[in-house]
Design a protein around this motif. Sequence first.
Motif, mmCIF file in Angstrom:
data_model
loop_
_atom_site.group_PDB
_atom_site.id
_atom_site.type_symbol
_atom_site.label_atom_id
_atom_site.label_comp_id
_atom_site.label_asym_id
_atom_site.label_seq_id
_atom_site.Cartn_x
_atom_site.Cartn_y
_atom_site.Cartn_z
ATOM 1 N N HIS A 115 92.409 13.731 63.489
ATOM 2 C CA HIS A 115 91.453 14.640 64.148
ATOM 3 C C HIS A 115 91.275 15.926 63.336
ATOM 4 O O HIS A 115 90.165 16.440 63.197
ATOM 5 C CB HIS A 115 91.936 14.995 65.550
ATOM 6 N N GLY A 183 85.038 13.084 81.888
ATOM 7 C CA GLY A 183 84.677 14.310 82.590
ATOM 8 C C GLY A 183 84.153 15.439 81.731
ATOM 9 O O GLY A 183 83.281 16.204 82.162
ATOM 10 N N ALA A 278 84.104 19.303 71.046
ATOM 11 C CA ALA A 278 82.650 19.128 71.162
ATOM 12 C C ALA A 278 82.055 20.096 72.184
ATOM 13 O O ALA A 278 80.843 20.280 72.235
ATOM 14 C CB ALA A 278 82.341 17.694 71.598
ATOM 15 N N ASN A 279 82.896 20.742 72.970
ATOM 16 C CA ASN A 279 82.392 21.590 74.068
ATOM 17 C C ASN A 279 81.724 22.857 73.532
ATOM 18 O O ASN A 279 82.357 23.664 72.835
ATOM 19 C CB ASN A 279 83.567 21.940 74.988
ATOM 20 N N CYS A 309 84.130 14.738 66.488
ATOM 21 C CA CYS A 309 85.126 15.365 67.368
ATOM 22 C C CYS A 309 85.887 14.306 68.140
ATOM 23 O O CYS A 309 87.113 14.312 68.204
ATOM 24 C CB CYS A 309 84.449 16.307 68.367
ATOM 25 N N THR A 310 85.159 13.388 68.751
ATOM 26 C CA THR A 310 85.815 12.334 69.542
ATOM 27 C C THR A 310 86.325 11.240 68.585
ATOM 28 O O THR A 310 86.067 11.281 67.380
ATOM 29 C CB THR A 310 84.829 11.749 70.578
HETATM 30 O O1 KG4 Z 1 89.710 12.972 70.990
HETATM 31 P P1 KG4 Z 1 89.265 12.132 72.120
HETATM 32 O O2 KG4 Z 1 88.011 11.320 71.937
HETATM 33 O O3 KG4 Z 1 90.383 11.120 72.555
HETATM 34 C C1 KG4 Z 1 91.740 11.451 72.560
HETATM 35 O O4 KG4 Z 1 92.359 11.438 71.471
HETATM 36 O O5 KG4 Z 1 92.222 11.754 73.677
HETATM 37 O O6 KG4 Z 1 89.095 13.105 73.391
HETATM 38 C C2 KG4 Z 1 88.674 12.647 74.630
HETATM 39 C C3 KG4 Z 1 88.651 13.829 75.589
HETATM 40 C C4 KG4 Z 1 88.342 13.436 77.036
HETATM 41 O O7 KG4 Z 1 89.276 14.083 77.876
HETATM 42 C C5 KG4 Z 1 86.930 14.004 77.237
HETATM 43 O O8 KG4 Z 1 86.661 14.366 78.582
HETATM 44 C C6 KG4 Z 1 86.958 15.202 76.322
HETATM 45 O O9 KG4 Z 1 87.664 14.782 75.183
HETATM 46 N N1 KG4 Z 1 85.614 15.645 75.920
HETATM 47 C C7 KG4 Z 1 85.091 16.857 76.243
HETATM 48 C C8 KG4 Z 1 83.777 16.877 75.723
HETATM 49 N N2 KG4 Z 1 83.540 15.691 75.080
HETATM 50 C C9 KG4 Z 1 84.690 14.952 75.220
HETATM 51 N N3 KG4 Z 1 85.610 17.889 76.934
HETATM 52 C C10 KG4 Z 1 84.834 18.978 77.118
HETATM 53 N N4 KG4 Z 1 83.557 19.074 76.657
HETATM 54 C C11 KG4 Z 1 82.996 18.059 75.952
HETATM 55 N N5 KG4 Z 1 81.740 18.173 75.495
#
Ligand code: KG4
Length: 348
Positions: A115, A183, A278-279, A309-310
């Motif tokens: 990440h 969420g 990403a927020n 980001c994700t």
């Molecule tokens: O990095 P990721 O894809 O997976 C993990 O390694 O956990 O992160 C997923 C997390 C979820 O909790 C999702 O709700 C959050 O990232 N997320 C966000 C946004 N986009 C994804 N949280 C806040 N604002 C966003 N735009």
Amino acid sequence: MKVLGIESSCDETSVAVVEDGKVIFSNIIATQIAFHKLYGGVVPEIASRKHIEWITLVTKKAIKDACLSLKDIDGVAVTNRPGLAGSLIVGLTYGKALAYSLDRPFIAVNHILGHLYASHLNSASKELAPEYPYLGVLVSGGHTLILVVTNYDKVSVLGSTIDDSIGEAFDKVAKYYGLGYPGGVIIERLSKEGDKTAFSFPIAKIKGTNKFDVSYSGLKTAVLHQRLKFLRKGKVDDIPNLCASFQEAACKVLVEKILLALEETGLNKVVIGGGVAANSRLREMLQEGINRISRNNAITCYFPPLKLCTDNAAMIAGLGYHYLKEGRTNPLEESVKARISYKDGIIE
Ligand code: KG4
Ligand code: ZN
């Protein structure tokens, strides 16, 4: 060198091809959201089953989109830690088999370091990639970490959450109010129509522990209790205001700790990674905070583009290149680890 990356630690099946740790040839991300949203969160067994159904197709598409054939690949890098064990096993076993059949080296990659690496990929930033050392911030569904990063593989923890991760708090609030999954994205969207000052939720003060730690369980509980207050007063849920106020409090507590960490470490770069990066409100608040404490724009903040980001495999392939270049490949006996582990304070 062209590295094929595989990411299957949670609910995205992703395969990418990246050249020299920089140039993304392809980055295919098959998301399982549609299958998990019925349950309001990731169901581990469904995740493993979807990975096994999809991984071959996703790999074929990654190779095709890169306009390559498998024999052009110089190494296979796979996330093997941390994450859901059953999900990791699918990607790891597939990646090892691929490396073995192609007679190419295999590299086991840490998802958290992946990440952070997202900001080093070519398309990641208009600016040059960040140089080490820097303050790293990982904000995802599984982790909330403030890190000191001195090299791609030298990362130590300065602070972390003592309970829920920030992404988990977004997901649980959304689930409780029946807003949908995942969420974070939904709360961010609804917040745009709301007033962030409508509710004042508590900012947790943690006593007696590390000053860089954060806590999200008190905030989450306060937001959940607000619903009972609505019901008692016979009011309908005031969702956009609630989302905006929650998002504000969740970002504020983190931004305060990041600014404290920047001041105390003297580091002049901060690199954010993970889904919550990403927020847009988090990005805005962090940039405002940095502008406030940074004289003559001396502190630079790096955010990856939203797609990086994700969870995605480009960050795994990109990071894997550095290990491959240094000959640090792994034996095919390598297994998965569900949790983070440390050696001499450095994330393994
Ligand atoms: O990095 P990721 O894809 O997976 C993990 O390694 O956990 O992160 C997923 C997390 C979820 O909790 C999702 O709700 C959050 O990232 N997320 C966000 C946004 N986009 C994804 N949280 C806040 N604002 C966003 N735009
Ligand atoms: Zn992740």
